[in-house]
Every structure is written in C-alpha cells, then in structure tokens.
Design an enzyme around this catalytic site. Structure first.
Site, mmCIF file in Angstrom:
data_model
loop_
_atom_site.group_PDB
_atom_site.id
_atom_site.type_symbol
_atom_site.label_atom_id
_atom_site.label_comp_id
_atom_site.label_asym_id
_atom_site.label_seq_id
_atom_site.Cartn_x
_atom_site.Cartn_y
_atom_site.Cartn_z
ATOM 1 N N ASP A 130 -2.685 0.977 29.072
ATOM 2 C CA ASP A 130 -2.662 0.868 30.531
ATOM 3 C C ASP A 130 -2.733 -0.594 30.973
ATOM 4 O O ASP A 130 -3.331 -1.435 30.302
ATOM 5 C CB ASP A 130 -3.855 1.641 31.106
ATOM 6 N N ASN B 174 0.117 -2.514 32.212
ATOM 7 C CA ASN B 174 1.355 -3.314 32.159
ATOM 8 C C ASN B 174 1.805 -3.762 33.550
ATOM 9 O O ASN B 174 2.137 -4.940 33.767
ATOM 10 C CB ASN B 174 2.483 -2.509 31.507
ATOM 11 N N ARG C 2 0.078 -3.888 36.435
ATOM 12 C CA ARG C 2 -0.876 -4.781 37.096
ATOM 13 C C ARG C 2 -0.836 -6.178 36.473
ATOM 14 O O ARG C 2 -0.978 -7.185 37.173
ATOM 15 C CB ARG C 2 -2.282 -4.177 37.005
ATOM 16 N N TRP C 3 -0.646 -6.237 35.158
ATOM 17 C CA TRP C 3 -0.507 -7.532 34.486
ATOM 18 C C TRP C 3 0.682 -8.292 35.062
ATOM 19 O O TRP C 3 0.579 -9.481 35.378
ATOM 20 C CB TRP C 3 -0.319 -7.315 32.994
ATOM 21 N N GLU D 208 3.828 12.993 34.095
ATOM 22 C CA GLU D 208 3.654 12.571 35.486
ATOM 23 C C GLU D 208 4.425 11.287 35.805
ATOM 24 O O GLU D 208 4.753 11.029 36.967
ATOM 25 C CB GLU D 208 2.170 12.376 35.782
ATOM 26 N N ASN D 209 4.719 10.483 34.788
ATOM 27 C CA ASN D 209 5.454 9.230 35.017
ATOM 28 C C ASN D 209 6.876 9.461 35.508
ATOM 29 O O ASN D 209 7.509 8.530 36.031
ATOM 30 C CB ASN D 209 5.496 8.388 33.745
ATOM 31 N N ARG E 260 7.611 8.289 39.036
ATOM 32 C CA ARG E 260 7.696 6.879 39.411
ATOM 33 C C ARG E 260 9.092 6.577 39.984
ATOM 34 O O ARG E 260 10.016 7.382 39.836
ATOM 35 C CB ARG E 260 7.427 5.996 38.195
ATOM 36 N N ARG F 9 -8.698 3.093 25.641
ATOM 37 C CA ARG F 9 -7.925 2.930 26.872
ATOM 38 C C ARG F 9 -8.119 1.508 27.380
ATOM 39 O O ARG F 9 -9.253 1.050 27.585
ATOM 40 C CB ARG F 9 -8.344 3.917 27.968
#
Length: 238
Positions: free
Chosen positions: A18, A20, A22-23, A65-66, A69, A178
């Site tokens: 998790d 990517n 936000r980075w 769920e992705n 997007r 995670r």
C-alpha cells in the site's frame, strides 16, 4: 541495524503493498509513477526473500474492488502487469510464478502473459511468488462455497474448504505485512491469516527497503505463536 535469526525465517510472507499513489502525490508525480516505483520494490524484496530462504511470497497486486478505480489508472495498472512480467527476476532468482484471482475479468493479453509466465517458471524451486490479481477473499470464499454446493454437510470440513480455495497449493501465511500506514486487511486472505502474525508500518511501498523487511521479520521472531494454546503449553511443546 536489525539482527534476524536466519534459522527462523517465516516460510510464507504475504504483503499488502500500500501507498504507491500517496507516494507519487507527495513527490508531485502522477499516480501511475507510484505504481512503477512499486514494481522496483517488488524486485528488491523478491530477491531479498529468496536470499533469506522464504519459500512463498504472496503480493496483493490488484483487488476486486480496484476495478472501481478510474479507467485510465486501471488500464495503466494492467499495462504495468504486462511489462513487469517481462522481468527475468524469476529466472535469475529461480522463482516460480503463480497467480490467484478472478482471471475472467482480466484483459486477454494479460491472461495470456500470466499463463505464459507460470509455464515458463514452473520448474523453478527456490521460492514461489504468488500475485493476487483481481482478487478478494470474499470472492475466493464464495467460489469455494459454490464448488462445495453438492457436498453433504458432514463432508465439509476446514481441510476440505482449504482445498477448494485458490491458495490450496501453499501453506497459510506466517507473516502478513501491510505498508502505507493503514491498519486493516482489505479483503485479503481472510481465511488463510487466521493465525498469521500481523505487521503494519507507515512506510509507503515504493520506499520499503530490505531493512524494512528485516524489521518485520524481527518483529515476527520476537513473538510467541500459540495457535490458541497457553504460553505454558507452547513452552512445554504440548
């Protein structure tokens, strides 16, 4: 410098990769660049897991769920899957590649490449890397229930259910990591992590280094795995 006991390396590590997006946002970059940077981390961590003697590494790559997007991000992720599978990291590190998830939803070119990579690496035996792609645990359990619909109730045991899951070829995870600071499981391997040790860190996946992996393993090694027994029973070997 974290010291780990190389005689007690977890056999199976599962990771929720998790952070990517936000980075990338914090770097002033498009989200897709975060996913690309994440692929570089996969290469590093895969090599280090082989070096340490991990036997199974399962990576949560794209959830059911992705699919919700934005279409352009989904298309970019599918393209990234294709390009990353060209990497010879599997052959260089003697790694077998497997995939779990709802393959029917994937583009045909991606499905073909996944099958090709599985076949190409089938004889590799240093470690198995499992990519959870178009995967969710509720989807997996629902599929298992459907396959057991004709069975008599007394025939359905925990072992039988496990045999009907997509992960039936490997042991349950010893350690679930995670990254990215979130404290949830996000529909990932819910049946399989019943007794896994959980490790959460704030580091975004693109910044997750070998030293961070060592910290997670050191945390795992500092714990006593009791599987429902008391501390005294574990110490006595009961």
């Amino acid at each position: 410098m974290v010291t780990i006991d190389k005689t007690r390396i977890p056999q199976h590590i599962a990771i929720i990769m998790d952070g990517n997006g936000r980075w990338a946002n914090e770097q002033g970059l498009p989200r897709n660049m975060g996913h690309q940077a994440g692929v570089e981390t996969v290469r590093r961590i895969t090599s280090e897991c082989v070096h340490l003697g991990v036997k199974y590494l399962t990576l949560y790559t794209f959830s059911t769920e992705n699919w919700n997007r934005p279409a352009d991000e989904v298309a970019a992720l599918m393209g990234l899957v294709l390009s990353s599978l060209e990497d010879e990291i599997f052959m260089k590190n003697n790694v077998r590649f497997r995939v779990i998830g709802d393959m029917n939803r994937l583009p045909e070119a991606v499905r073909d490449k996944l099958r090709e990579t599985e076949e190409h690496t089938a004889a590799n035996d240093a470690m198995t890397m499992v990519v959870a792609l178009s995967y969710s645990s509720r989807w997996e359990i629902t599929e298992a229930v459907r396959s057991l619909a004709g069975c008599k109730p007394e025939e359905i045991t925990e072992e039988v259910v496990s045999q009907h899951l997509a992960t039936n070829f490997m042991p349950d995870p010893d350690l679930l990591i995670r990254t990215g600071g979130e404290l949830r499981i996000s529909n990932y391997l819910l049946w399989q992590i019943a007794y896994s040790e959980l490790y959460f860190c704030d580091t975004y996946w693109p910044d997750f280094k070998e030293a961070d992996l060592h910290k997670a393993i050191a945390s795992y090694q500092s714990r006593q795995r009791r599987f429902g027994k008391t501390e005294a029973q574990v110490e006595e070997g009961a």
